[in-house]
Design a protein around this motif. Structure first.
Motif, short mmCIF file in Angstrom:
data_model
loop_
_atom_site.label_atom_id
_atom_site.label_comp_id
_atom_site.label_asym_id
_atom_site.label_seq_id
_atom_site.Cartn_x
_atom_site.Cartn_y
_atom_site.Cartn_z
N VAL A 144 0.85 -1.19 0.00
CA VAL A 144 0.00 0.00 0.00
C VAL A 144 0.89 1.24 0.00
CG1 VAL A 144 -1.85 -1.19 1.23
CG2 VAL A 144 -0.18 0.15 2.52
N ASP A 145 0.29 2.37 -0.41
CA ASP A 145 1.03 3.62 -0.50
C ASP A 145 0.93 4.47 0.76
OD1 ASP A 145 1.69 3.55 -3.53
OD2 ASP A 145 -0.46 3.16 -3.44
N GLY A 146 -0.07 4.21 1.58
CA GLY A 146 -0.25 5.01 2.78
C GLY A 146 -1.09 4.28 3.80
N LEU A 147 -0.98 4.73 5.04
CA LEU A 147 -1.72 4.14 6.14
C LEU A 147 -2.66 5.17 6.74
CD1 LEU A 147 1.26 2.38 7.97
CD2 LEU A 147 -0.38 1.30 6.40
N VAL A 148 -3.82 4.69 7.19
CA VAL A 148 -4.78 5.54 7.88
C VAL A 148 -5.00 4.97 9.27
CG1 VAL A 148 -7.08 6.57 7.84
CG2 VAL A 148 -5.94 6.03 5.68
N PRO A 149 -4.20 5.39 10.26
CA PRO A 149 -4.41 4.91 11.62
C PRO A 149 -5.71 5.49 12.18
CG PRO A 149 -2.64 6.53 11.56
CD PRO A 149 -3.01 6.24 10.14
N VAL A 150 -6.67 4.62 12.42
CA VAL A 150 -7.97 5.03 12.95
C VAL A 150 -7.90 4.85 14.47
CG1 VAL A 150 -10.47 4.73 12.80
CG2 VAL A 150 -9.02 4.22 10.82
N CYS A 151 -7.63 5.96 15.14
CA CYS A 151 -7.28 5.90 16.56
C CYS A 151 -8.50 6.09 17.47
CB CYS A 151 -6.22 6.96 16.86
SG CYS A 151 -4.64 6.63 16.06
N ALA A 152 -8.25 6.00 18.76
CA ALA A 152 -9.31 6.14 19.75
C ALA A 152 -10.07 7.44 19.52
CB ALA A 152 -8.72 6.11 21.15
N GLY A 153 -11.39 7.35 19.57
CA GLY A 153 -12.21 8.54 19.45
C GLY A 153 -12.70 8.83 18.05
N ALA A 154 -12.23 8.06 17.05
CA ALA A 154 -12.69 8.28 15.68
C ALA A 154 -14.13 7.82 15.53
CB ALA A 154 -11.80 7.53 14.70
N GLY A 155 -14.86 8.43 14.62
CA GLY A 155 -16.23 8.03 14.38
C GLY A 155 -16.32 6.72 13.63
N GLY A 156 -17.42 6.01 13.79
CA GLY A 156 -17.59 4.73 13.11
C GLY A 156 -16.60 3.70 13.65
N ILE A 178 0.99 8.99 6.02
CA ILE A 178 0.07 8.67 7.11
C ILE A 178 -1.02 9.74 7.15
CG2 ILE A 178 -0.23 8.59 9.62
CD1 ILE A 178 2.47 7.29 9.86
N ALA A 179 -2.28 9.27 7.15
CA ALA A 179 -3.44 10.15 7.32
C ALA A 179 -4.10 9.78 8.64
CB ALA A 179 -4.42 10.00 6.17
#
Length: 320
Positions: A144-156, A178-179
């Motif tokens: 993959v070209d990038g990572l999206v760390p979905v951390c504590a408190g994110a919606g969904g 990183i996004a």
């Protein structure tokens, strides 16, 4: 850290509007891209499957017209692919995105090599949602070209790790894009994401409360009226995967937010909204802990203008 070339010179702010099930449609995506941030939508929002082709054609056409008429570059758009066995459209949707050369693909739950290969065949970029280092390393192995760390408190659907922990761990072995996702709802938080080591902020909940979002007015009003992070409930009941939801919507569905049962993960079904009579996204509304920063439902352009001012003010304040 480097940004993918598709983003160079096309962003007013380092922001991706995250794909929102049901809520993200062409109107929201086009408005976000015109305003200078990446707009995105889940492929499964386009129903039935042939509608995905129509949406992509509309988005590309309207953004091309915007560029001709204004002389300004629009931000690129992204399509989110849910890579789970319950998504029986995945192969067809990948073919559609490949045929139209969608600039950015966001993959969730799994980073299958076939998606990456398809996107790379025409120069597309793949960003992958992750909630821990194990998932990140698997995605990196799939190129993959990038990572999206979905951390504590994110919606969904969201993880439980602090962005301070997860981004730092990722940067110990990953120098790619990183996004960062998790309670980002104003310009200062966008700058904070960069200070942590992310390249981009990944914002979802704040854009639900906009004029162009395909969300019921009651949903937008509930976001505006939410007092803060305490109005968010973290549960796996609705889809089999833990996520953050508005407490008020759970109560309105006749459920006790304080006593929700655990779900059977083996029965996950994202296309239908979950396993319960009250469906995630339709009846049970996703939201992040940043709801306390939402006080209105402006147009996307008005919101991005505001974010830009806040971002600039935060940079100047830190410099001082």
């Amino acid at each position: 850290m480097p940004l993918p070339k598709v983003l160079e010179g096309r962003l007013r702010l380092p922001v991706i509007g995250s794909p929102l099930f049901i809520v993200s449609g062409p109107e929201l995506v086009i408005a976000q891209c015109k305003a200078g941030i990446v707009g995105s939508f889940p492929a499964l929002n386009a129903r039935p499957a042939p509608v995905l082709d129509e949406w992509i054609v509309r988005i590309k056409s309207e953004l091309a017209a915007f560029e001709r008429e204004t002389g300004r570059k629009a931000a690129p758009f992204a399509v989110n692919q849910i890579c789970h066995s319950s998504n029986d459209r995945l192969a067809q949707d990948i073919e559609t995105c490949t045929r139209h050369e969608v600039p950015i693909i966001i993959t969730s739950l799994r980073a299958p090599k076939e998606v990456v290969t398809a996107a790379h065949s025409y120069g597309g970029v793949v960003l992958h949602d992750i909630i821990n280092v194990r998932h990140a390393k698997k995605a990196i192995e799939e190129d993959v070209d990038g990572l999206v760390p979905v951390c504590a408190g994110a919606g969904g659907h969201a993880g439980v790790l602090s962005p301070f922990a997860l981004v730092s761990e990722l940067r110990s072995f990953w120098d790619g894009t990183i996004a960062l996702s998790g309670s980002i709802a104003n310009g200062r938080s966008v700058l904070a994401a960069q200070a942590l080591g992310a390249d981009l902020a990944y914002m979802g909940t704040r854009f639900i409360a906009t004029k162009e979002a395909n969300a019921p007015e009651a949903y937008k009003r509930a976001l505006v009226e939410a007092a803060g992070g305490g109005d968010i409930v973290y549960s796996n009941l609705f889809t089999g995967v833990h996520g953050n939801y508005l407490r008020s919507s759970i109560a309105a569905a006749g459920l006790d937010p304080e006593n929700l049962p655990q779900s059977d993960k083996s029965k996950m079904n994202f296309g239908s909204g979950g396993n319960t009579d009250k469906k995630a996204w339709r009846d049970i509304w996703g939201a992040g802990q940043g709801v306390g920063q939402i006080a209105d439902a402006p147009t996307v352009q008005e919101l991005v203008d505001r974010l830009a001012v806040e971002y600039g003010e935060a940079k100047r304040a830190l410099a001082a």
